[in-house]
Design a protein around this motif. Structure first.
Motif, mmCIF file in Angstrom:
data_model
loop_
_atom_site.group_PDB
_atom_site.id
_atom_site.type_symbol
_atom_site.label_atom_id
_atom_site.label_comp_id
_atom_site.label_asym_id
_atom_site.label_seq_id
_atom_site.Cartn_x
_atom_site.Cartn_y
_atom_site.Cartn_z
ATOM 1 N N PHE A 160 -77.662 56.080 -27.576
ATOM 2 C CA PHE A 160 -77.569 56.706 -26.257
ATOM 3 C C PHE A 160 -76.943 55.790 -25.225
ATOM 4 O O PHE A 160 -76.119 56.220 -24.451
ATOM 5 C CB PHE A 160 -78.954 57.144 -25.790
ATOM 6 N N ASN A 161 -77.367 54.537 -25.197
ATOM 7 C CA ASN A 161 -76.806 53.650 -24.176
ATOM 8 C C ASN A 161 -76.258 52.350 -24.744
ATOM 9 O O ASN A 161 -75.946 51.453 -23.990
ATOM 10 C CB ASN A 161 -77.833 53.360 -23.084
ATOM 11 N N GLY A 162 -76.136 52.236 -26.074
ATOM 12 C CA GLY A 162 -75.480 51.068 -26.657
ATOM 13 C C GLY A 162 -76.257 49.774 -26.582
ATOM 14 O O GLY A 162 -75.732 48.716 -26.911
ATOM 15 N N ALA A 163 -77.533 49.816 -26.146
ATOM 16 C CA ALA A 163 -78.339 48.596 -26.063
ATOM 17 C C ALA A 163 -78.961 48.293 -27.423
ATOM 18 O O ALA A 163 -79.136 49.180 -28.254
ATOM 19 C CB ALA A 163 -79.441 48.764 -25.027
ATOM 20 N N PHE A 195 -67.539 48.699 -28.454
ATOM 21 C CA PHE A 195 -68.447 48.942 -27.333
ATOM 22 C C PHE A 195 -67.561 49.232 -26.125
ATOM 23 O O PHE A 195 -66.357 49.015 -26.163
ATOM 24 C CB PHE A 195 -69.335 47.713 -27.080
ATOM 25 N N ASP A 196 -68.156 49.732 -25.053
ATOM 26 C CA ASP A 196 -67.383 50.052 -23.851
ATOM 27 C C ASP A 196 -67.173 48.794 -23.034
ATOM 28 O O ASP A 196 -68.125 48.176 -22.572
ATOM 29 C CB ASP A 196 -68.113 51.118 -23.021
ATOM 30 N N VAL A 197 -65.908 48.430 -22.853
ATOM 31 C CA VAL A 197 -65.566 47.211 -22.125
ATOM 32 C C VAL A 197 -65.536 47.524 -20.629
ATOM 33 O O VAL A 197 -65.056 48.584 -20.240
ATOM 34 C CB VAL A 197 -64.185 46.702 -22.575
ATOM 35 N N ILE A 199 -64.200 47.945 -16.968
ATOM 36 C CA ILE A 199 -62.817 48.250 -16.570
ATOM 37 C C ILE A 199 -62.279 47.110 -15.723
ATOM 38 O O ILE A 199 -62.911 46.666 -14.771
ATOM 39 C CB ILE A 199 -62.777 49.572 -15.787
ATOM 40 N N GLU A 201 -59.760 45.859 -13.002
ATOM 41 C CA GLU A 201 -58.909 46.421 -11.947
ATOM 42 C C GLU A 201 -57.879 45.390 -11.534
ATOM 43 O O GLU A 201 -58.166 44.200 -11.486
ATOM 44 C CB GLU A 201 -59.776 46.821 -10.756
ATOM 45 N N HIS B 72 -65.834 60.101 -19.456
ATOM 46 C CA HIS B 72 -66.824 60.240 -20.534
ATOM 47 C C HIS B 72 -67.976 59.261 -20.324
ATOM 48 O O HIS B 72 -67.814 58.246 -19.647
ATOM 49 C CB HIS B 72 -66.165 60.018 -21.900
ATOM 50 N N ARG B 74 -70.249 56.338 -20.585
ATOM 51 C CA ARG B 74 -70.009 54.994 -21.092
ATOM 52 C C ARG B 74 -71.328 54.330 -21.416
ATOM 53 O O ARG B 74 -72.280 54.412 -20.639
ATOM 54 C CB ARG B 74 -69.235 54.186 -20.044
ATOM 55 N N LYS B 75 -71.360 53.708 -22.595
ATOM 56 C CA LYS B 75 -72.620 53.100 -23.048
ATOM 57 C C LYS B 75 -72.602 51.636 -22.661
ATOM 58 O O LYS B 75 -71.970 50.813 -23.317
ATOM 59 C CB LYS B 75 -72.734 53.232 -24.566
ATOM 60 N N LEU B 76 -73.309 51.313 -21.576
ATOM 61 C CA LEU B 76 -73.276 49.937 -21.078
ATOM 62 C C LEU B 76 -74.635 49.287 -21.136
ATOM 63 O O LEU B 76 -74.880 48.301 -20.458
ATOM 64 C CB LEU B 76 -72.767 49.938 -19.632
ATOM 65 N N GLY B 77 -75.567 49.832 -21.921
ATOM 66 C CA GLY B 77 -76.880 49.213 -22.046
ATOM 67 C C GLY B 77 -77.763 49.432 -20.857
ATOM 68 O O GLY B 77 -78.800 48.792 -20.715
ATOM 69 N N GLU B 78 -77.383 50.379 -19.967
ATOM 70 C CA GLU B 78 -78.203 50.605 -18.764
ATOM 71 C C GLU B 78 -79.252 51.656 -19.056
ATOM 72 O O GLU B 78 -79.121 52.449 -19.980
ATOM 73 C CB GLU B 78 -77.312 51.106 -17.622
ATOM 74 N N LEU B 80 -80.959 55.045 -18.802
ATOM 75 C CA LEU B 80 -80.362 56.361 -18.581
ATOM 76 C C LEU B 80 -81.234 57.200 -17.661
ATOM 77 O O LEU B 80 -82.458 57.123 -17.713
ATOM 78 C CB LEU B 80 -80.194 57.093 -19.915
ATOM 79 N N ARG B 106 -58.583 55.216 -9.742
ATOM 80 C CA ARG B 106 -59.006 53.852 -10.096
ATOM 81 C C ARG B 106 -59.112 53.690 -11.600
ATOM 82 O O ARG B 106 -58.690 52.706 -12.174
ATOM 83 C CB ARG B 106 -60.369 53.554 -9.471
ATOM 84 N N LYS B 107 -59.695 54.717 -12.269
ATOM 85 C CA LYS B 107 -59.887 54.608 -13.717
ATOM 86 C C LYS B 107 -58.572 54.684 -14.463
ATOM 87 O O LYS B 107 -58.454 54.161 -15.560
ATOM 88 C CB LYS B 107 -60.810 55.734 -14.208
ATOM 89 N N PHE B 208 -60.153 50.463 -27.527
ATOM 90 C CA PHE B 208 -61.041 49.312 -27.489
ATOM 91 C C PHE B 208 -60.235 48.014 -27.452
ATOM 92 O O PHE B 208 -60.498 47.129 -26.621
ATOM 93 C CB PHE B 208 -61.963 49.348 -28.711
ATOM 94 N N ASP B 211 -58.426 47.757 -24.017
ATOM 95 C CA ASP B 211 -59.348 47.478 -22.908
ATOM 96 C C ASP B 211 -59.801 46.038 -22.947
ATOM 97 O O ASP B 211 -59.890 45.343 -21.928
ATOM 98 C CB ASP B 211 -60.583 48.397 -22.999
ATOM 99 N N ARG B 248 -55.581 54.950 -19.433
ATOM 100 C CA ARG B 248 -54.715 54.193 -18.528
ATOM 101 C C ARG B 248 -53.619 53.446 -19.276
ATOM 102 O O ARG B 248 -52.678 52.947 -18.659
ATOM 103 C CB ARG B 248 -55.567 53.198 -17.751
#
Lengths: 210, 344
Positions: A160-163, A195-197, A199, A201, B72, B74-78, B80, B106-107, B208, B211, B248
């Protein structure tokens, strides 16, 4: 009380002068030793370090092989290669044991009360299991935590959240949890786990002097 | 000479003695990937072309805006949280949509396509009387607020007494220590080594890789250029454009293909998927890049046909695809007109 001993399949390859089947219980508590015969490593056989004089009369051979299946399954001194572990995860034995679930799902911890304490420091001491209810990785010796064994590592990452799942959920002992963290970090470094890197800018004025 | 007194008059300086065994690593890292990165084989300097307004608009139109893919989860370990449902007036909805446009821009900001940077060679002074003051070099960085990392002063005093500006690798490492960029590691991840990138590309993990390359390197870093161009060429050879289309990275990839004269596969893909707007925009981009002209034909079909007859490199395949497309289009129009006649 005599302990029950069972001859394993591997022994059929050995030529024993005397096969010992019933021995007084004091010999069960000897320290385990590895015996190599014909190139096969017997991890579950023990030999006598010393025998007392009154027993010598019945068994004159000082290096008898005793097999103890219950304690043999507790041995964890074999170094199993990662490729074997990866093959095991695709095997029928694995799928019948665990179904389609991650390996930690069908594991139940034993504790008093509602809230589980921290998991134990380690299940394996002095190259054998030192507990009756080892954690999901320690109990199956073919589950090797390595950065190449991505199929196993992904079972411990939340979908669900990649942790990385905490030990409260998975029940791993602390040493195996640390090994898991290292393996996952390494796999991400090699790009085997995606994993999601975050972004990046850009400020275009840094690169384009107009 | 830039004396120690002069250095201490800068607002804030920290010195960071680097141990001898780490000195060697700086020289190794720049040649991790093979030497083909040094010759991009472009017809023009990409830095000139990329930042032009008309080129930017064409690339943005080619990328499109698939909001589902861009936004979409994003799975950042936060931790939910459940989704929120709100009742809004039309004005509030418009306001939210405007905010969403800003976020989308921005994205979808495209990473710049640049040529490789030149190595830094500036020497401030040479003080042979300081030779052998230590085993390792000293690196100094100005950590004041208000300067971008590109403009930050980073100088190095070598044990042979030379005071010089830090090389690009030394700069990046120091800036990463004091002003870390999220997603960037101090040591280059092993994923960017030869065999490991290929492994990722074979598993179709293009977004991946790109990025991570954006986070790890600056756009004019030779390693970044090598990694990104390898990915773009792989995607082109295997015609797997759909996975990168809403991201992007599609814009820089298209520009790379146009500059290295490999755009025919992409045009073929657009014609086969009947995306004529995109095909026309691609041809317009070709003309803009090639000789800064915008073509005068208004009709998109004519534009594409002129390109296929003229500058195209893979004429047979393109002509075949174009003819079959025209036939399908003709049949569709006939059916449509018959339906119109029937209804009248």
């Amino acid at each position: 009380m005599t302990a029950r001993f069972v001859l394993s399949r591997c022994f059929s390859r050995l030529t024993l002068k005397q096969s010992v089947f019933t021995v007084p219980s004091k010999y069960v508590n000897n320290l385990p030793m590895l015996l190599k015969t014909e190139g096969i490593q017997l991890s579950f056989a023990r030999s006598f370090a010393e025998t007392t004089s009154d027993e010598v009369s019945t068994n004159s051979n000082p290096e008898e092989l005793i097999v103890d299946e219950k304690n043999a399954s507790k041995m964890r001194n074999r170094a199993i290669p990662v490729e074997t572990s990866m093959k095991y995860l695709k095997s029928k034995g694995y799928s019948t044991t665990y179904g389609g679930d991650p390996v930690w799902v069908r594991y139940r911890r034993n504790f008093k009360g509602q809230f589980a304490p921290r998991t134990r420091k380690t299940c394996i001491r002095q190259e054998k299991l030192a507990t009756g209810n080892p954690c999901p990785i320690c109990r199956d010796e073919y589950l090797i935590l390595d950065y190449r064994n991505v199929e196993l590592l992904k079972q411990f990452i939340s979908p669900f959240n990649g942790a990385i799942l905490p030990t409260e959920k998975t029940g791993l002992c602390q040493t195996k949890q640390r090994e898991l963290l290292v393996a996952i970090l390494k796999a991400k470094d090699y790009g085997l786990i995606t994993f999601d890197v975050p972004i990046r800018e850009y400020d275009y004025s840094d690169y384009h002097k107009s | 000479m830039a004396t120690r007194a002069a250095m201490f008059t800068f607002s804030k300086f920290r010195y960071f003695p680097i141990l001898k065994h780490r000195v060697a690593k700086f020289s190794v890292s720049s040649n991790l990937l093979n030497a083909s990165a040094l010759e991009p084989g472009y017809s023009r300097d990409p830095g000139e072309v990329f930042f032009k307004e008309n080129v930017q608009t064409l690339l943005e139109r080619l990328t499109g805006r698939d909001c589902d893919k861009v936004f979409h989860n994003r799975k950042l370990g936060e931790r939910l949280e459940p989704p929120k449902y709100e009742l809004l007036t039309q004005a509030e909805v418009d306001h939210v949509m405007a905010e969403m446009e800003v976020k989308l821009k921005r994205k979808l900001q495209m990473p710049p396509l640049l040529k490789e940077r030149d190595p830094i060679k500036k020497i401030y002074s040479f003080n042979p009387e300081l030779q052998g003051f230590d085993d390792s070099k000293y690196v100094f960085i100005n950590i004041s607020q208000g300067i971008t990392n590109r403009n930050r002063e980073v100088v190095v005093r070598d044990p042979n007494g030379v005071l010089r500006e830090a090389s690009w690798e030394e700069r990046q490492r120091m800036c990463q220590i004091y002003f870390p960029v999220p997603g960037r590691k101090i040591n280059v991840p092993k994923m960017f080594e030869e065999g490991n990138i290929q492994n990722c590309l074979d598993r179709d993990e293009f977004e991946f890789v790109l990025d991570r390359a954006c986070a790890q390197f600056d756009p004019d870093d030779p390693e970044y250029i090598s990694v990104t161009r390898k990915t773009y060429d792989f995607v082109d050879e295997n015609t797997k454009y759909t996975s990168l289309r809403p991201t992007r990275h599609f814009g820089p990839m298209v520009l790379h293909l146009v500059l290295s004269k490999k755009m025919d596969n992409l045009l073929f893909h657009f014609i086969n998927t009947k995306d004529i707007d995109a095909a026309a925009n691609l041809v317009r981009l070709f003309h803009t890049v090639a000789d800064d002209t915008s073509p005068t034909e208004v009709d998109e079909f004519q534009l594409i046909e002129n390109y296929i007859q003229g500058p195209a490199l893979k004429k047979p395949a393109l002509e075949l695809a174009w003819q079959s497309f025209l036939e399908i289009e003709k049949q569709r129009r006939e059916v449509h007109s018959q339906q119109n006649n029937a209804s009248n």
